[in-house]
Design a protein around this motif. Structure first.
Motif, PDB file in Angstrom:
ATOM      1  N   ALA A 147      45.028  36.459  29.425  1.00 34.59           N
ATOM      2  CA  ALA A 147      43.571  36.994  30.552  1.00 34.59           C
ATOM      3  C   ALA A 147      42.438  35.648  30.165  1.00 34.59           C
ATOM      4  CB  ALA A 147      43.672  38.020  28.881  1.00 34.59           C
ATOM      5  N   THR A 148      41.611  35.698  31.069  1.00 34.23           N
ATOM      6  CA  THR A 148      40.670  34.459  30.857  1.00 34.23           C
ATOM      7  C   THR A 148      39.488  35.502  31.521  1.00 34.23           C
ATOM      8  OG1 THR A 148      42.154  32.927  32.147  1.00 34.23           O
ATOM      9  CG2 THR A 148      40.622  32.777  32.522  1.00 34.23           C
ATOM     10  N   PRO A 149      38.376  35.377  29.985  1.00 27.33           N
ATOM     11  CA  PRO A 149      37.051  35.622  30.415  1.00 27.33           C
ATOM     12  C   PRO A 149      35.902  35.218  31.430  1.00 27.33           C
ATOM     13  CG  PRO A 149      36.909  34.277  28.623  1.00 27.33           C
ATOM     14  CD  PRO A 149      38.302  34.273  29.449  1.00 27.33           C
ATOM     15  N   VAL A 150      35.650  35.282  32.381  1.00 30.62           N
ATOM     16  CA  VAL A 150      34.479  34.972  32.931  1.00 30.62           C
ATOM     17  C   VAL A 150      33.207  35.376  32.715  1.00 30.62           C
ATOM     18  CG1 VAL A 150      36.078  35.155  34.964  1.00 30.62           C
ATOM     19  CG2 VAL A 150      34.734  37.213  34.777  1.00 30.62           C
ATOM     20  N   ASP A 151      32.128  34.311  33.333  1.00 25.95           N
ATOM     21  CA  ASP A 151      30.424  34.821  32.812  1.00 25.95           C
ATOM     22  C   ASP A 151      29.984  35.355  33.449  1.00 25.95           C
ATOM     23  OD1 ASP A 151      30.640  32.522  31.543  1.00 25.95           O
ATOM     24  OD2 ASP A 151      30.363  30.939  32.801  1.00 25.95           O
ATOM     25  N   ASP A 152      29.941  37.136  32.728  1.00 23.99           N
ATOM     26  CA  ASP A 152      28.518  37.868  33.279  1.00 23.99           C
ATOM     27  C   ASP A 152      27.470  38.555  32.630  1.00 23.99           C
ATOM     28  OD1 ASP A 152      27.759  40.289  34.830  1.00 23.99           O
ATOM     29  OD2 ASP A 152      30.128  40.823  34.701  1.00 23.99           O
ATOM     30  N   THR A 153      26.400  38.244  32.950  1.00 26.12           N
ATOM     31  CA  THR A 153      25.605  37.915  31.938  1.00 26.12           C
ATOM     32  C   THR A 153      24.924  40.022  32.430  1.00 26.12           C
ATOM     33  OG1 THR A 153      24.078  37.551  33.346  1.00 26.12           O
ATOM     34  CG2 THR A 153      24.545  35.914  32.182  1.00 26.12           C
TER      35      THR A 153
ATOM     36  N   ALA B 273      32.194  38.474  28.262  1.00 22.91           N
ATOM     37  CA  ALA B 273      32.592  38.346  29.461  1.00 22.91           C
ATOM     38  C   ALA B 273      33.709  39.408  29.873  1.00 22.91           C
ATOM     39  CB  ALA B 273      33.233  37.139  29.506  1.00 22.91           C
ATOM     40  N   PRO B 274      34.189  40.127  31.242  1.00 24.08           N
ATOM     41  CA  PRO B 274      34.953  41.263  31.059  1.00 24.08           C
ATOM     42  C   PRO B 274      35.922  40.300  31.576  1.00 24.08           C
ATOM     43  CG  PRO B 274      34.059  39.854  33.595  1.00 24.08           C
ATOM     44  CD  PRO B 274      32.875  40.136  32.405  1.00 24.08           C
ATOM     45  N   LEU B 275      37.126  40.515  30.924  1.00 26.28           N
ATOM     46  CA  LEU B 275      38.658  39.990  31.005  1.00 26.28           C
ATOM     47  C   LEU B 275      39.350  40.039  32.499  1.00 26.28           C
ATOM     48  CD1 LEU B 275      40.364  42.088  28.222  1.00 26.28           C
ATOM     49  CD2 LEU B 275      39.701  39.270  27.953  1.00 26.28           C
ATOM     50  N   VAL B 276      39.451  39.397  32.770  1.00 27.29           N
ATOM     51  CA  VAL B 276      40.276  39.210  34.460  1.00 27.29           C
ATOM     52  C   VAL B 276      41.743  38.552  34.167  1.00 27.29           C
ATOM     53  CG1 VAL B 276      40.774  37.094  35.854  1.00 27.29           C
ATOM     54  CG2 VAL B 276      38.606  37.478  35.155  1.00 27.29           C
ATOM     55  N   PHE B 277      42.362  38.757  34.750  1.00 24.45           N
ATOM     56  CA  PHE B 277      44.066  38.755  34.849  1.00 24.45           C
ATOM     57  C   PHE B 277      44.762  38.948  36.277  1.00 24.45           C
ATOM     58  CE2 PHE B 277      43.312  43.006  32.091  1.00 24.45           C
ATOM     59  CZ  PHE B 277      43.407  42.236  30.655  1.00 24.45           C
ATOM     60  N   GLY B 278      45.573  37.706  35.688  1.00 24.99           N
ATOM     61  CA  GLY B 278      46.204  37.489  37.759  1.00 24.99           C
ATOM     62  C   GLY B 278      45.231  37.499  38.485  1.00 24.99           C
ATOM     63  N   GLY B 279      43.512  36.229  38.094  1.00 24.57           N
ATOM     64  CA  GLY B 279      42.861  36.320  38.742  1.00 24.57           C
ATOM     65  C   GLY B 279      42.145  37.267  39.439  1.00 24.57           C
ATOM     66  N   ILE B 280      42.544  38.569  38.510  1.00 19.66           N
ATOM     67  CA  ILE B 280      41.236  39.583  39.152  1.00 19.66           C
ATOM     68  C   ILE B 280      40.927  40.491  38.070  1.00 19.66           C
ATOM     69  CG2 ILE B 280      41.050  41.918  40.410  1.00 19.66           C
ATOM     70  CD1 ILE B 280      43.973  41.423  41.471  1.00 19.66           C
ATOM     71  N   PRO B 281      39.577  40.222  37.452  1.00 22.39           N
ATOM     72  CA  PRO B 281      38.621  41.235  36.539  1.00 22.39           C
ATOM     73  C   PRO B 281      39.027  42.395  36.828  1.00 22.39           C
ATOM     74  CG  PRO B 281      36.869  40.324  38.064  1.00 22.39           C
ATOM     75  CD  PRO B 281      38.527  39.590  39.166  1.00 22.39           C
ATOM     76  N   GLU B 282      39.159  42.651  35.310  1.00 26.72           N
ATOM     77  CA  GLU B 282      40.036  44.097  35.233  1.00 26.72           C
ATOM     78  C   GLU B 282      39.458  45.530  35.595  1.00 26.72           C
ATOM     79  OE1 GLU B 282      40.645  46.847  31.247  1.00 26.72           O
ATOM     80  OE2 GLU B 282      40.202  44.710  30.918  1.00 26.72           O
ATOM     81  N   ALA B 283      37.866  45.514  36.141  1.00 26.17           N
ATOM     82  CA  ALA B 283      37.657  46.488  36.414  1.00 26.17           C
ATOM     83  C   ALA B 283      37.559  46.953  38.256  1.00 26.17           C
ATOM     84  CB  ALA B 283      35.916  46.469  36.481  1.00 26.17           C
ATOM     85  N   GLU B 284      37.620  45.701  38.746  1.00 27.31           N
ATOM     86  CA  GLU B 284      38.360  45.077  40.581  1.00 27.31           C
ATOM     87  C   GLU B 284      40.042  45.779  40.267  1.00 27.31           C
ATOM     88  OE1 GLU B 284      36.912  41.362  42.104  1.00 27.31           O
ATOM     89  OE2 GLU B 284      35.060  41.873  41.647  1.00 27.31           O
ATOM     90  N   GLY B 285      41.026  45.168  39.227  1.00 33.13           N
ATOM     91  CA  GLY B 285      42.168  45.779  39.688  1.00 33.13           C
ATOM     92  C   GLY B 285      42.376  46.605  39.434  1.00 33.13           C
TER      93      GLY B 285
END
Length: 365
Positions: A6-12, A19-31
């Protein structure tokens, strides 16, 4: 195939500074938004024999799905809201037409669920890979309970993976609770359910209350309570606490005495004091003793060679006795299901009866 973590992305905007987690290139909340949880009506039921799921699925009305929990023997039929009673009648009619009896057929309305398969595959795969080690670490506090019910590490990994998928199916992203926190809460509940399913509701709940009280005392005083302190903390007398501890330990021991392929039964069975133990505890103990006696009666006979019939576990005899006594099956039904003759089943069942008579006589004494 390599899978990225899982890749964290910048989010202030996250007030916790994470930073929110990213799974398969999709931020968790959007997934979660890609497969939102939806309401449905659900029908739960069990049957007196396993259903042909392929045929059932072909016959189901449009928009209706069915799932089967093999561990619990529970079928779940899902349809759109407002169809619960129609589905109950449909299931009853379909099963009757196939000569199958239903048990505990009931409807539940406004069940909110998502199907994990509706999520993007890469998102679901990386989410499960991320939360599996997190969950295993979280469950270390329940290690003793888990070892009792799921002793093999590979089986534990599979069980926790199934729990993660189950949590995905019931997680409601609209309630504002992060999935990780929701999963941690559910894991504690499902570990407790393992004990309930295996040991009976009374003993499991008694043990759970004691464990919760010990944990709360530890947090408050940074040490384990004495017997007198624990009794006071739980609002019980010391005698009640001792009696409850004894019955829990007794039932745990009884259910772990012997497997079907175990050796001779050399374990002394300690029973609760019938004058003090609650009736429901004694009922569970009686059922456990009877189940243990049946299993022990089907074990290989002492002194018999492995190449002899008496030197092998009497699996057919066990199945014949158990399923015709408690499973609601007839010998004719079992004969068809197991692909053997009723005469052969009777031969193996007679071996069980001879061994069981002596064991039940010992129990009566």
């Amino acid at each position: 195939m390599n899978h990225r973590p899982a890749t964290p992305v910048d989010d202030t905007t996250d007030p916790r500074g994470r930073a929110p987690l990213v799974f398969g290139g999709i931020p968790e909340a959007e997934g979660w938004a890609l497969a939102p949880i939806t309401p449905r009506d659900r029908v739960h039921f069990r049957t007196d024999r396993e259903l042909p799921l392929g045929e059932l699925r072909r016959d189901l009305p449009d928009g209706v799905t069915v799932s089967y929990d093999q561990g619990d023997g529970l079928y779940r039929v899902d349809g759109v809201p407002g169809t619960a009673q129609v589905l109950v009648e449909w299931v009853r009619t379909w099963c009757a037409g196939h000569g199958v009896g239903t048990v505990g057929l009931r409807a539940e309305t406004d069940v909110r669920r998502r199907a994990p398969r509706d999520l993007p595959p890469a998102f679901l795969d990386e989410l499960c890979r991320h939360y599996l080690p997190v969950s295993l670490k979280r469950l270390q506090r329940n290690a003793s309970t888990l070892r009792l019910h799921v002793p093999d590490p590979d089986d534990l990994t599979q069980q926790v993976s199934e729990w993660i998928l189950k949590a995905v199916g019931i997680f409601d992203e609209g309630k504002g609770v992060p999935f990780g926190a929701f999963l941690a809460t559910q894991l504690s509940k499902w570990v407790h359910d393992l004990g309930r399913n295996a040991h009976g509701r009374t003993a499991a709940d008694t043990e759970h209350r004691q464990q919760k009280a010990v944990a709360a005392f530890l947090v408050e005083h940074q040490r384990r309570p004495s017997e007198k302190e624990l009794a006071a903390y739980m609002g019980q007398s010391v005698a009640t606490l001792r009696r409850n501890s004894q019955t829990v330990a007794t039932l745990n021991g009884l259910r772990n005495l012997q497997s079907l392929d175990g050796g001779p039964d050399a374990t002394e069975v300690m029973l609760p004091d019938t004058a003090e133990a609650p009736d429901e505890i004694m009922g569970e103990a009686d059922q456990t003793l009877l189940s243990h006696a049946l299993t022990a009666a089907c074990a290989p006979e002492s002194g018999a060679r492995p190449d002899q019939r008496a030197g092998q576990p009497n699996v057919l005899g066990w199945a014949t006795w158990y399923l015709t006594t408690w499973g609601g099956r007839t010998k004719t039904q079992l004969s068809a299901d197991l692909g053997t003759s009723v005469r052969n089943m009777n031969v193996h069942a007679d071996r069980v009866e001879r061994a069981l008579r002596s064991r039940l006589a010992d129990l009566a004494d």
